[in-house]
Design an enzyme around this catalytic site. Structure first.
Site, mmCIF file in Angstrom:
data_model
loop_
_atom_site.group_PDB
_atom_site.id
_atom_site.type_symbol
_atom_site.label_atom_id
_atom_site.label_comp_id
_atom_site.label_asym_id
_atom_site.label_seq_id
_atom_site.Cartn_x
_atom_site.Cartn_y
_atom_site.Cartn_z
ATOM 1 N N HIS A 57 -19.065 8.939 2.007
ATOM 2 C CA HIS A 57 -19.557 7.587 2.281
ATOM 3 C C HIS A 57 -21.084 7.631 2.377
ATOM 4 O O HIS A 57 -21.635 8.542 3.017
ATOM 5 C CB HIS A 57 -18.951 7.059 3.587
ATOM 6 C CG HIS A 57 -19.388 5.658 3.888
ATOM 7 N ND1 HIS A 57 -18.925 4.573 3.158
ATOM 8 C CD2 HIS A 57 -20.271 5.174 4.784
ATOM 9 C CE1 HIS A 57 -19.503 3.468 3.621
ATOM 10 N NE2 HIS A 57 -20.323 3.808 4.616
ATOM 11 N N ARG A 59 0.825 -1.215 0.000
ATOM 12 C CA ARG A 59 0.000 0.000 0.000
ATOM 13 C C ARG A 59 0.864 1.271 0.000
ATOM 14 O O ARG A 59 0.572 2.244 -0.687
ATOM 15 C CB ARG A 59 -0.879 -0.024 1.265
ATOM 16 C CG ARG A 59 -2.133 0.763 1.181
ATOM 17 C CD ARG A 59 -2.951 0.552 2.437
ATOM 18 N NE ARG A 59 -3.607 -0.744 2.489
ATOM 19 C CZ ARG A 59 -4.686 -1.081 1.807
ATOM 20 N NH1 ARG A 59 -5.248 -0.220 1.012
ATOM 21 N NH2 ARG A 59 -5.231 -2.270 1.896
ATOM 22 N N ARG A 98 -10.311 2.016 -1.899
ATOM 23 C CA ARG A 98 -9.098 1.530 -1.247
ATOM 24 C C ARG A 98 -8.870 2.323 0.036
ATOM 25 O O ARG A 98 -9.178 3.518 0.082
ATOM 26 C CB ARG A 98 -7.875 1.737 -2.147
ATOM 27 C CG ARG A 98 -7.815 0.838 -3.347
ATOM 28 C CD ARG A 98 -6.550 1.080 -4.125
ATOM 29 N NE ARG A 98 -5.335 0.927 -3.315
ATOM 30 C CZ ARG A 98 -4.795 -0.228 -2.959
ATOM 31 N NH1 ARG A 98 -5.359 -1.362 -3.335
ATOM 32 N NH2 ARG A 98 -3.703 -0.276 -2.232
HETATM 33 C C1 GAR Z 1 -20.653 6.499 -3.733
HETATM 34 O O1 GAR Z 1 -21.924 6.121 -3.270
HETATM 35 C C2 GAR Z 1 -19.705 6.707 -2.575
HETATM 36 O O2 GAR Z 1 -20.306 7.298 -1.455
HETATM 37 C C3 GAR Z 1 -19.307 5.294 -2.275
HETATM 38 O O3 GAR Z 1 -19.094 4.726 -3.544
HETATM 39 C C4 GAR Z 1 -19.988 5.333 -4.463
HETATM 40 C C5 GAR Z 1 -19.190 5.817 -5.655
HETATM 41 O O4 GAR Z 1 -20.039 6.294 -6.655
HETATM 42 N N1 GAR Z 1 -18.148 5.232 -1.449
HETATM 43 C C6 GAR Z 1 -17.978 4.370 -0.445
HETATM 44 O O5 GAR Z 1 -18.778 3.502 -0.180
HETATM 45 C C7 GAR Z 1 -16.692 4.568 0.353
HETATM 46 N N2 GAR Z 1 -16.676 3.718 1.491
HETATM 47 P P1 GAR Z 1 -19.511 7.228 -7.807
HETATM 48 O O6 GAR Z 1 -18.288 6.515 -8.412
HETATM 49 O O7 GAR Z 1 -20.649 7.291 -8.797
HETATM 50 O O8 GAR Z 1 -19.152 8.542 -7.217
#
Ligand code: GAR
Length: 234
Positions: free
Chosen positions: A121, A77, A103
């Protein structure tokens, strides 16, 4: 009562490095907010760990530089994150926005951009960390769901909260409708949270982020499409 002292976070520059892994709808919301003038910033680089991320096409459509580097080519990482930092620095990024970057980031990246790495999130943290948070929330049976913009730290979805927004869960909601309604809310709060950080004056006391009165008022003004009850097919 916390005994930790209050410190004001330094005001960062306005060049964003946006890290994605997939669809890129939050990236698009950020780019749209910049284009319409509601967010005074510039996207310096869109970085993806996946070459097939659809967000890369969005970045190209907006004429934003992109970089792709698979984490699989790196032994650990830290070495991978050092390369991300190099690319972000080369493009002059001041602030890092994780936007569906799936990640955990290491101290190598966090220390290069102290108090300047944000994540979004789709839950009201600390509830429902990890994958498919809206589905976790629906299956748990919560009546209020939402999303959180927080400062990233080296653990998944745990850093200090900058901004949250909430919606009611309806009896008719499904995984798909709740995920979509929360996503609509994400698109509203992420550009606004980034704006709060860039405008400066944010104070931090331990885990608590303290906003100015004006910033708090601005944050409270999120009028959400997502809050409207959708019409469901019978
Ligand atoms: C979003 O809902 C974001 O909040 C989530 O992934 C999705 C990405 O959508 N992130 C997580 O869950 C982080 N733990 P996008 O690529 O259309 O922005």
């Amino acid at each position: 009562m916390t005994t930790e002292s209050i410190r004001t976070l330094p005001t960062p520059g306005r060049r964003l490095g946006v890290l994605i892994s997939g669809r890129g709808s939050n990236l698009q919301a950020i780019l749209d907010a910049i284009e319409t003038g509601s967010l005074n910033a510039e996207v310096a680089l869109v970085f993806s760990n996946r070459g097939k991320a659809r967000g890369l096409e969005i970045a190209k459509a907006y004429g934003v530089p992109t970089a792709v580097l698979s984490h699989r080519a790196f032994p650990d990482r830290e070495t991978y994150d050092a390369e991300i930092v190099k690319q972000l620095r080369e493009h002059g990024a001041d602030v890092v926005c994780l936007a569906g970057f799936m990640r955990i980031v290491s101290p190598v990246l966090l220390n290069a951009f102290p108090d300047r790495v944000l994540n979004i999130h789709p839950s009201l943290l600390p509830a429902f960390k990890g994958l498919d948070a809206p589905c976790q929330a629906l299956d748990y049976g919560v009546r209020i769901a939402g999303c959180t913009v927080h400062f990233a730290d080296e653990t998944l979805d745990t850093g200090p909260v900058l901004l949250q927004a909430a919606i009611r869960v309806h009896d008719e909601d499904t995984h798909e409708t709740l995920t979509q309604r929360i996503l609509t809310l994400e698109h509203q709060i992420y550009p606004r949270a980034i704006g709060l950080l860039l405008d400066g004056g944010i104070r931090r006391q331990g885990r608590r982020i303290l906003l100015s009165e004006a910033a708090e008022r601005a944050a409270a003004e999120i009028h959400s499409e997502a809050e409207r009850k959708p019409t469901y097919a019978q």
